[in-house]
Every structure is written in structure tokens, then in C-alpha cells.
Design an enzyme around this catalytic site. Structure first.
Site, PDB file in Angstrom:
ATOM      1  N   HIS A  78      -4.685 -89.925  38.627  1.00 30.93           N
ATOM      2  CA  HIS A  78      -3.599 -89.935  39.609  1.00 30.93           C
ATOM      3  C   HIS A  78      -3.094 -91.359  39.831  1.00 30.93           C
ATOM      4  CE1 HIS A  78      -3.835 -85.765  40.600  1.00 30.93           C
ATOM      5  NE2 HIS A  78      -5.074 -85.823  41.071  1.00 30.93           N
ATOM      6  N   HIS A  82     -10.573 -87.908  36.676  1.00 32.42           N
ATOM      7  CA  HIS A  82      -9.421 -87.112  37.135  1.00 32.42           C
ATOM      8  C   HIS A  82      -8.701 -87.831  38.276  1.00 32.42           C
ATOM      9  CE1 HIS A  82      -7.231 -83.512  38.637  1.00 32.42           C
ATOM     10  NE2 HIS A  82      -7.492 -84.061  39.814  1.00 32.42           N
ATOM     11  N   GLU A  83      -9.472 -88.290  39.257  1.00 35.78           N
ATOM     12  CA  GLU A  83      -8.864 -88.984  40.407  1.00 35.78           C
ATOM     13  C   GLU A  83      -8.209 -90.291  39.977  1.00 35.78           C
ATOM     14  OE1 GLU A  83      -8.520 -87.436  43.104  1.00 35.78           O
ATOM     15  OE2 GLU A  83      -9.860 -85.791  42.594  1.00 35.78           O
ATOM     16  N   GLU A 116      -1.699 -82.211  38.862  1.00 30.98           N
ATOM     17  CA  GLU A 116      -3.148 -82.030  38.723  1.00 30.98           C
ATOM     18  C   GLU A 116      -3.534 -81.703  37.293  1.00 30.98           C
ATOM     19  OE1 GLU A 116      -5.353 -82.710  40.937  1.00 30.98           O
ATOM     20  OE2 GLU A 116      -3.931 -83.086  42.569  1.00 30.98           O
TER      21      GLU A 116
END
Length: 427
Positions: free
Chosen positions: A280, A276-277, A356
Site C-alpha cells: 500500500h 501486503h501492507e 487490496e
């Protein structure tokens, strides 16, 4: 004095209304079609945990909605009681150097703000301690608070020096020159954040788990992220909450995991969080954040200039402000920027929730492990006592991430969409 009393009464009435809204009026019932699903708190939290989550979330939300107008009220009181004028006179009487005048004025204003907000900050700390989200000692909390005070003070002094330098040079175009200077300054902050500012609060060290480190770096390699190390930070000294992030730009890029995350999540759950990070980074969200910050600061400084000129012309004599170039007008400028920031916060939150969501989608496509992803979000909810389905007003202003209800529901839908394909393969 009468106006101060009216402002104080208004603040109390607002606090009462917010209390009743959050604790009695807000509807947070789970939609019927989601009861019994992985997003239903009763499926992964016991009754006591659900009660604590509800109470803690409400208290933290209430503290936020009180803290925002409290800061506005402080600036108004500093102006209304003539403190700003007195701070200017006190600082100018020390030395003839204008830089020191500004530094002393900002220090006096910062100290007053710190003292007046301290009770609410301390209450917030005690609430987190009471609900076992925070495990930080009072001395550790005070240390972090004082570090933040001086870091904020340093950046505020630099910002104020630049702004008032340009105001004195050009009362009409200062906002544009200040905006131009803010661009390289903001990029510089992004660059030094991981290696200069973050280590002031915590100890960072290479991830101890070598196997997990290799798996994370392999994930980063698949994502074309130029990372050669993964960092662990000792957040267990302060909190039971979980987190991980990728921050910094250029050579200062860092992949960071809280040690609480490592202790409470399985390896596959950690990999989903890291994916997930990384999403970004891959989708250039850091750079989009920078671009949005530049656009917001341009509009904010433009509107701030107009409102500042009007406020000083309208109330300057009453507040003892000699003109827009007078440092005594700083509380006016700070109040205006605070109001503008609050006004735009719902838009920022909505954009952030979309970002997100995209990162969640990237992570599940990369790991293809919805079970681990759902488990990670459930544990995040429990550790931070987050509310799965918060009140609409809270979500509107505060939620820069999708609610856990939205995130877990998305993952369940993703899992269901893949099941037919699995069955077809078995046939």
C-alpha cells in the site's frame, strides 16, 4: 405521528426482508471447480468452525444493514418531533456566544443519537463475545465507546462550526469554502492518527521479537520504506482477530502488528502480511486515498448543498428551521451526507478491492511464498470467523477487501503458474 409510525413500520419490514435474504435466500455455495482447493473452507476449517463462521457473518451483516437506516431514521425523528428546534432553543438560552451554542446543540444531538443506537451497538458487542471473536470486557468496551463518542464529538463540533460559519458568509458558495478547508484538515488527521488518536484506544510499543523485527525492517528496506521501527499493539485484550497495517504520513509513518497476529501466524506468514501492507505504501495508496477523499468531499459537498437548500425550503417551516444558516438544520445536513455516503459506498468498496488485490500481488511477488500467504489468509478466516464466499449484496456494499475465496484462489493460481518454471530448472 402517523408519519413516524409509517417510518417505523417501514424500518421493521426492511429488517424482516434483510433477515430472510441473509439467512434463507442468499446463495453462498462454493463454485464446483473450487471445491477441494485451498479456498474451500472444509479444507482448513472443521464443521463447527464453518457453522460458526456462517452464523457470525450473517449476524454481523444483518446488524450493519439495520444500523444504516436506523441512523437515517434517528435524524428524521429528531426533525419530525421538533427536537432539533428544541435543542437550538435550549443551547441558545445558555449564553450569547454562538460557538458555545453550536457545541451544546451538537452535544444534545450526539447524546440522543448515542442513546438510540446503543442497544444495537451493545447487541453487536454481545454477538462478537458470544462467538469468541471479541474477548473485551464490558467496561473496556464502554471505555472505547465513550472515547469514540468524545473524539467524534470534537471533530463534529469543529466541522459544524466551519460549515455554518461559511453558510452564514455565503449561502451559495459555502460548500466550496468548506471543501478548501477540509483539505489541510484531512491531511492533518492522517498525520496525527498514529501518534495521537490510535494510542487513545490501545498501547503501542516496539516489537519485542528482535529477529522478526529485523526481518520486517529488511523487507521495508527492500521496499524503500523509511521505517526505523516496528510497533506491536496489545489487541489480544479485545479480540481474537488478526490484523497489521502501515499508516500515517511523513515522519509519523508507522508499521504496526496486532499481538494476535504475532501469536497465531508463523514468521513467514507475518512477513507476507507485512509485505501486503508495505505494498500500500509503495504504490502510494495512502495518497490515492487522500485524493479520492478530496474528490468525494468536493462532489458530496456540492450535491449536499443543493439537497440541503431544497430540503430546508421544502420542509423547513414544518421542522422549525428558520433557514439554511440555522443550526437546527444540522440533522438535515447529516442525513443528506449519510445518504450520499451510503450511495457511493459500493463504488468505494470496488476501488478498495482493486487496491487490496494489487497489494496482495505486490506481497506475493516480494515474498514468493504462496504457501505462507495461503496459510495466513486461512488463519485470518478462522480467527475472525469470516465467510469465504459472502452473499452478493454483502460483497457489493461491505467488502472493501477481496473475499477470501478470491484472495486464496489468486494465490493458488500464482503458485500453479510458477510450478512449470521450477520443473524446468530441475531438468
Amino acid at each position: 405521528m402517523k408519519k413516524a409510525l409509517w417510518f417505523g413500520l417501514g424500518f421493521v419490514m426492511f429488517a424482516i426482508l434483510m433477515w430472510y435474504y441473509l439467512f434463507h435466500w442468499a446463495n453462498t455455495e462454493l463454485p464446483l471447480h473450487l471445491k477441494g482447493t485451498a479456498a474451500d473452507p472444509s479444507m482448513f476449517m472443521n464443521e463447527r468452525q464453518q457453522e460458526l463462521s456462517h452464523e457470525f457473518s450473517r449476524m454481523k451483516d444483518f446488524i450493519y444493514f439495520i444500523s444504516v437506516p436506523l441512523n437515517w431514521l434517528i435524524y428524521l425523528l429528531v426533525l419530525g418531533f421538533g427536537l432539533s428546534k428544541k435543542f437550538r432553543e435550549a443551547s441558545s438560552g445558555v449564553t450569547r456566544f454562538s460557538i458555545i451554542h453550536t457545541a451544546l446543540y451538537v452535544l444534545l444531538l450526539s447524546i440522543v443519537s448515542y442513546i438510540l443506537t446503543f442497544p444495537l451497538d451493545y447487541y453487536s458487542y454481545t454477538v462478537s463475545k458470544e462467538y469468541n471473536v471479541s474477548v473485551q470486557s464490558f467496561s473496556g468496551w464502554m471505555k472505547d465507546g465513550l472515547i469514540s463518542f468524545w473524539v467524534d464529538y470534537l471533530f463534529t463540533v469543529l466541522t459544524v462550526l466551519v460549515i455554518f460559519f461559511f453558510i452564514r458568509k455565503s449561502k451559495r458558495r459555502w460548500w466550496f469554502y468548506a471543501w478548501l478547508v477540509s483539505i489541510p484538515f484531512t491531511i492533518f488527521l492522517y498525520f496525527i492518527q498514529p501518534v495521537v488518536i490510535d494510542p487513545l484506544y490501545n498501547d503501542f510499543y516496539p516489537l519485542k521479537d528482535k529477529v522478526l523485527k529485523e526481518r520486517i525492517l529488511a523487507l521495508a528496506d527492500r521496499a524503500d520504506i523509511p521505517a526505523s521501527n516496528v510497533y506491536e499493539v496489545n489487541m489480544s485484550e479485545k479480540t481474537n482477530s488478526l490484523n497489521a497495517y502501515v499508516n500515517g504520513i511523513g515522519s509519523n509513518l508507522r508499521i504496526v502488528l496486532w499481538d494476535t497476529t504475532l501469536k497465531q501466524l508463523s514468521e513467514n506468514q507475518v512477513l507476507f502480511v507485512m509485505a501486503h501492507e508495505m505494498g500500500h505504501y509503495v504504490m502510494h495508496h495512502l495518497y490515492w486515498n487522500l485524493l479520492i477523499a478530496f474528490i468525494e468531499s468536493f462532489i458530496g459537498l456540492f450535491l449536499g448543498n443543493k439537497l440541503y437548500q431544497w430540503a430546508v425550503n421544502r420542509f423547513g417551516d414544518r421542522w422549525g428551521i428558520k433557514g439554511v444558516e440555522d443550526i437546527a438544520g444540522l440533522p438535515v445536513l447529516l442525513l443528506i451526507f449519510a445518504l450520499l455516503s451510503f450511495a457511493v459506498s459500493p463504488v468505494e468498496s470496488a476501488i478498495s478491492r482493486k487496491v487490496e488485490y494489487d497489494a496482495d500481488k505486490y506481497a506475493i511477488e516480494m515474498t514468493k511464498d504462496p504457501k505462507a500467504a495461503v496459510g495466513a489468509f486461512q488463519k485470518l478466516t478462522i480467527s475472525g470467523l469470516s465467510e469465504v464466499n459472502p452473499p452478493k449484496l454483502v460483497k457489493f456494499f461491505l467488502y472493501d477487501h477481496p473475499t477470501m475465496l478470491d484472495r486464496i484462489s489468486f494465490l493458488e493460481d500464482y503458485q500453479m503458474s510458477r510450478e512449470p518454471k521450477v520443473k524446468e530448472k530441475k531438468k
